[in-house]
Design an enzyme around this catalytic site. Structure first.
Site, PDB file in Angstrom:
ATOM      1  N   GLU A 176       7.784   2.423  -7.063  1.00  0.00           N
ATOM      2  CA  GLU A 176       8.054   1.959  -5.693  1.00  0.00           C
ATOM      3  C   GLU A 176       8.089   3.141  -4.740  1.00  0.00           C
ATOM      4  O   GLU A 176       8.516   4.234  -5.114  1.00  0.00           O
ATOM      5  CB  GLU A 176       9.420   1.257  -5.644  1.00  0.00           C
ATOM      6  CG  GLU A 176       9.343  -0.240  -5.846  1.00  0.00           C
ATOM      7  CD  GLU A 176       8.913  -0.981  -4.580  1.00  0.00           C
ATOM      8  OE1 GLU A 176       8.089  -0.444  -3.808  1.00  0.00           O
ATOM      9  OE2 GLU A 176       9.384  -2.099  -4.363  1.00  0.00           O
ATOM     10  N   ASP A 177       7.667   2.888  -3.495  1.00  0.00           N
ATOM     11  CA  ASP A 177       7.796   3.934  -2.472  1.00  0.00           C
ATOM     12  C   ASP A 177       9.236   3.993  -1.990  1.00  0.00           C
ATOM     13  O   ASP A 177       9.840   5.057  -1.926  1.00  0.00           O
ATOM     14  CB  ASP A 177       6.822   3.685  -1.308  1.00  0.00           C
ATOM     15  CG  ASP A 177       6.842   2.235  -0.830  1.00  0.00           C
ATOM     16  OD1 ASP A 177       7.566   1.403  -1.437  1.00  0.00           O
ATOM     17  OD2 ASP A 177       6.149   1.924   0.152  1.00  0.00           O
ATOM     18  N   ASP A 236       4.187   3.498   6.153  1.00  0.00           N
ATOM     19  CA  ASP A 236       3.578   3.328   7.468  1.00  0.00           C
ATOM     20  C   ASP A 236       4.527   2.759   8.501  1.00  0.00           C
ATOM     21  O   ASP A 236       5.593   2.239   8.185  1.00  0.00           O
ATOM     22  CB  ASP A 236       2.391   2.364   7.351  1.00  0.00           C
ATOM     23  CG  ASP A 236       2.870   0.917   7.190  1.00  0.00           C
ATOM     24  OD1 ASP A 236       3.804   0.685   6.379  1.00  0.00           O
ATOM     25  OD2 ASP A 236       2.356   0.031   7.891  1.00  0.00           O
ATOM     26  N   LYS A 285       0.825  -1.198   0.000  1.00  0.00           N
ATOM     27  CA  LYS A 285       0.000   0.000   0.000  1.00  0.00           C
ATOM     28  C   LYS A 285       0.862   1.252   0.000  1.00  0.00           C
ATOM     29  O   LYS A 285       0.385   2.347  -0.215  1.00  0.00           O
ATOM     30  CB  LYS A 285      -0.879   0.030   1.261  1.00  0.00           C
ATOM     31  CG  LYS A 285      -1.788  -1.150   1.414  1.00  0.00           C
ATOM     32  CD  LYS A 285      -2.534  -1.018   2.766  1.00  0.00           C
ATOM     33  CE  LYS A 285      -3.379  -2.240   3.028  1.00  0.00           C
ATOM     34  NZ  LYS A 285      -3.835  -2.307   4.418  1.00  0.00           N
ATOM     35  N   GLY A 286       2.154   1.061   0.340  1.00  0.00           N
ATOM     36  CA  GLY A 286       3.037   2.211   0.561  1.00  0.00           C
ATOM     37  C   GLY A 286       3.112   3.186  -0.603  1.00  0.00           C
ATOM     38  O   GLY A 286       3.417   4.360  -0.429  1.00  0.00           O
ATOM     39  N   ASP A 311      14.895  -0.794  -0.224  1.00  0.00           N
ATOM     40  CA  ASP A 311      15.749  -0.952   0.946  1.00  0.00           C
ATOM     41  C   ASP A 311      16.801  -2.022   0.618  1.00  0.00           C
ATOM     42  O   ASP A 311      17.781  -1.734  -0.063  1.00  0.00           O
ATOM     43  CB  ASP A 311      14.818  -1.348   2.102  1.00  0.00           C
ATOM     44  CG  ASP A 311      15.510  -1.427   3.433  1.00  0.00           C
ATOM     45  OD1 ASP A 311      16.646  -0.980   3.547  1.00  0.00           O
ATOM     46  OD2 ASP A 311      14.894  -1.941   4.392  1.00  0.00           O
ATOM     47  N   PHE A 351      14.530   4.507   9.455  1.00  0.00           N
ATOM     48  CA  PHE A 351      13.177   4.053   9.164  1.00  0.00           C
ATOM     49  C   PHE A 351      12.296   5.282   8.989  1.00  0.00           C
ATOM     50  O   PHE A 351      12.239   6.130   9.871  1.00  0.00           O
ATOM     51  CB  PHE A 351      12.645   3.159  10.290  1.00  0.00           C
ATOM     52  CG  PHE A 351      11.372   2.473   9.921  1.00  0.00           C
ATOM     53  CD1 PHE A 351      11.401   1.296   9.178  1.00  0.00           C
ATOM     54  CD2 PHE A 351      10.144   3.013  10.269  1.00  0.00           C
ATOM     55  CE1 PHE A 351      10.223   0.667   8.792  1.00  0.00           C
ATOM     56  CE2 PHE A 351       8.959   2.402   9.889  1.00  0.00           C
ATOM     57  CZ  PHE A 351       9.010   1.218   9.153  1.00  0.00           C
ATOM     58  N   VAL A 352      11.654   5.387   7.842  1.00  0.00           N
ATOM     59  CA  VAL A 352      10.875   6.600   7.564  1.00  0.00           C
ATOM     60  C   VAL A 352       9.390   6.290   7.389  1.00  0.00           C
ATOM     61  O   VAL A 352       9.030   5.169   7.023  1.00  0.00           O
ATOM     62  CB  VAL A 352      11.399   7.333   6.293  1.00  0.00           C
ATOM     63  CG1 VAL A 352      12.796   7.865   6.504  1.00  0.00           C
ATOM     64  CG2 VAL A 352      11.346   6.432   5.068  1.00  0.00           C
ATOM     65  N   LYS A 378      17.226   3.671  -0.244  1.00  0.00           N
ATOM     66  CA  LYS A 378      18.069   3.512   0.947  1.00  0.00           C
ATOM     67  C   LYS A 378      19.247   2.650   0.521  1.00  0.00           C
ATOM     68  O   LYS A 378      19.371   1.493   0.930  1.00  0.00           O
ATOM     69  CB  LYS A 378      17.225   2.800   2.003  1.00  0.00           C
ATOM     70  CG  LYS A 378      17.411   3.358   3.402  1.00  0.00           C
ATOM     71  CD  LYS A 378      16.775   2.449   4.419  1.00  0.00           C
ATOM     72  CE  LYS A 378      15.402   2.841   4.847  1.00  0.00           C
ATOM     73  NZ  LYS A 378      14.851   1.963   5.900  1.00  0.00           N
ATOM     74  N   ARG A 431       0.517   6.877   7.388  1.00  0.00           N
ATOM     75  CA  ARG A 431       0.482   6.941   5.916  1.00  0.00           C
ATOM     76  C   ARG A 431      -0.059   8.284   5.427  1.00  0.00           C
ATOM     77  O   ARG A 431       0.275   8.738   4.356  1.00  0.00           O
ATOM     78  CB  ARG A 431      -0.422   5.842   5.346  1.00  0.00           C
ATOM     79  CG  ARG A 431       0.145   4.443   5.452  1.00  0.00           C
ATOM     80  CD  ARG A 431      -0.634   3.514   4.526  1.00  0.00           C
ATOM     81  NE  ARG A 431      -0.532   2.116   4.914  1.00  0.00           N
ATOM     82  CZ  ARG A 431       0.457   1.310   4.563  1.00  0.00           C
ATOM     83  NH1 ARG A 431       1.454   1.768   3.847  1.00  0.00           N
ATOM     84  NH2 ARG A 431       0.469   0.052   4.932  1.00  0.00           N
TER      85      ARG A 431
END
Ligand code: 5GP
Length: 486
Positions: free
Chosen positions: A400-401, A460, A346-347, A404, A453-454, A432, A466
């Protein structure tokens, strides 16, 4: 061989400038001292050193000599309007400022008796970050030696600033410098703390400045003084608003609840609006300014800072700016083609919705959902929602959000390739890269971020955050819980 008088002056000037540049004085003092030595060496009447803001829109004075307070507070200089050649890396000479249309505040320059100007860029890593300008009260033709001298002083000033910024970066949380990749958006720098006012007139101003920093909203403290009354050519009343917020093009005057002060300030504001109708200014109480920030997407009303958020990395407007730039690149690269955007729920919701509105091509959108199974030793990724339509023979862009370790993206790219699209590329808002385990080719990147971590703007933490209009880091307490659970 005999050296000329001016060369001797330049040699002495450079010796003095190099000495102060190497000192441990605060940056603002160093730059003002450089401005003084430059004025003397060039036998000029004044000098200013100015910095460009991160969006490269305006210049603000960081150090000056021989210029009046009202000249220095004439307001921010719009970079593209005021001698734009300097921003292209050139040394620009103006013999007579009254006849030059590239002078942004001609009236103020006239009052200051400025006739000639010589300006040179401050260059760091091949990028112009500011300018140095010298001013004289008489018309002057500048020689090659004058230009070379000013350019050298500009280079020394830029190096001095870079050292101060590096020092500041090393002494803040971000100990790891982010890889310099000019085509990427990076965490925007706030003005180095040594260039900020050493004190505020009132504690509420300091509090407001901290809130603006939290939301990464750029600000200038008292950059412009507006004359309100004049008697026989002398200014008898001035008004200097507390802040200027360039992103909102707004001057802000803070006020307490004392009725007597509000009445007086309102009178001055009315006068200011009469005299300067083009100026956007607001008189704000604390609850007013929280409401104002909320209106522009800087946090919810009533809460100065969002609970659980430690620091805002990218403000709403910085994200918007970056998203529009990426959309422009995509539209250019895929011109004449139809594009299928594929997002993983959902990001990606905010980024995808925002990005597609700025892509000027015919697009269709597809969504996939995945889940992770297993324990710490072995995790398996499974597709829980697949594409609704075929992508065979289509130009596909994965949105993509955040990338990582790269594992998720690698898995999804492998899956999509089996459908034989005509082309398959990736666009991610955040990268990242320091945590990368699997190499994945990224064609478009919004911002490179450190190992933090963001949350926010679709991302979320346990289903929350969100809806924040910005991207930020979690407070240490929440972060510890996240690490324990990892
Ligand atoms: P990767 O497979 O590249 O390690 O992880 C990608 C996924 O992990 C992202 O799509 C996102 O769901 C999650 N993720 C990785 N880093 C972060 C982060 O800093 N914040 C949030 N909210 N999710 C993250």
């Amino acid at each position: 061989m005999k050296t000329s008088k001016s060369e001797n002056g330049y040699y002495g000037g450079l010796k003095q400038i190099a000495k102060v540049a190497n000192s441990t004085l605060p940056l603002r003092r160093i730059l003002s001292s450089i401005a003084k030595s430059t004025t003397k060496a060039m036998r000029a009447n004044g000098c200013s050193i100015m910095l460009l803001n991160s969006q490269r829109e305006y210049l603000t004075v960081a150090g000056a000599y021989g210029l009046s307070d009202s000249y220095l507070r004439k307001g921010p200089l719009l970079a593209h309007k005021s001698l734009p050649g300097i921003l292209d890396g050139k040394v620009v000479a103006v013999t007579d400022a009254s006849k030059n249309e590239q002078i942004q505040y001609p009236e103020v320059a006239k009052q200051e008796k400025i006739i000639s100007i010589l300006g040179a860029p401050l260059i760091q890593n091949e990028e112009v970050v500011g300018e140095i300008r010298v001013y004289t009260h008489e018309p002057r033709q500048y020689s090659q030696a004058d230009k070379a001298f000013l350019l050298t002083v500009g280079n020394i000033s830029a190096t001095t600033m870079e050292r101060a910024e590096l020092y500041q970066m090393l002494s803040t949380n971000y100990k790891k410098p982010i890889t310099e990749r000019t085509e990427l958006g990076q965490i925007p720098k706030l003005a180095p703390s040594s260039l900020r006012p050493s004190s505020f007139a009132h504690p509420s101003e300091q509090e407001f400045s901290k809130l603006l920093d939290f939301y990464r909203l750029e600000w200038l403290y008292e950059p412009r003084a507006f004359p309100l009354q004049q008697e026989s050519n002398k200014v008898t009343e001035m008004f200097t608003p507390d802040f200027y917020l360039p992103e909102l093009d707004l001057y802000v005057e803070l006020t307490t609840l004392k009725q007597s002060l509000i009445t007086e300030k309102n009178r001055k504001l009315r006068r200011l609006k009469e005299l300067y109708p083009e100026i956007n200014i607001k008189l704000l109480t604390k609850s007013d300014y929280l409401r104002l920030l909320a209106k522009y997407g800087y946090g919810p009303i009533g809460e100065a800072k969002v609970q659980g958020i430690n620091q805002v990395l990218f403000s709403h407007s910085q994200i918007q700016h970056r998203v529009r730039t990426i959309a422009k690149h995509i539209s250019r690269d895929y011109a004449g083609r139809h594009l299928v955007l594929v997002g993983i729920l959902k990001g990606v919701i905010c980024f995808m919705a925002n990005l597609m509105q700025h892509i000027s091509l015919p697009v269709t959108v597809e969504f996939m959902a995945i889940s992770y199974y297993g324990d710490d030793t072995e995790q398996v990724v499974k597709i829980t929602k697949d594409l609704d339509s075929s992508i065979t023979g289509q130009d596909v862009l994965m949105i993509e959000d955040i990338v990582d370790t790269g594992m998720t993206l690698n898995f999804v790219l492998n899956h999509l390739s089996t459908h034989n699209p005509a082309s398959l590329h990736v666009c991610t808002l955040l990268d990242k890269s320091v945590r990368r385990l699997v190499h994945v080719p990224l064609k478009y990147i919004g911002f490179e971020i450190p190992d933090e971590f963001v949350v926010g703007y679709g991302l979320d933490y346990q289903g929350k955050f969100r809806n924040l209009p910005f991207i930020g880091t979690l407070t240490p307490e929440l972060l510890e819980r996240e690490l324990e659970e990892e």
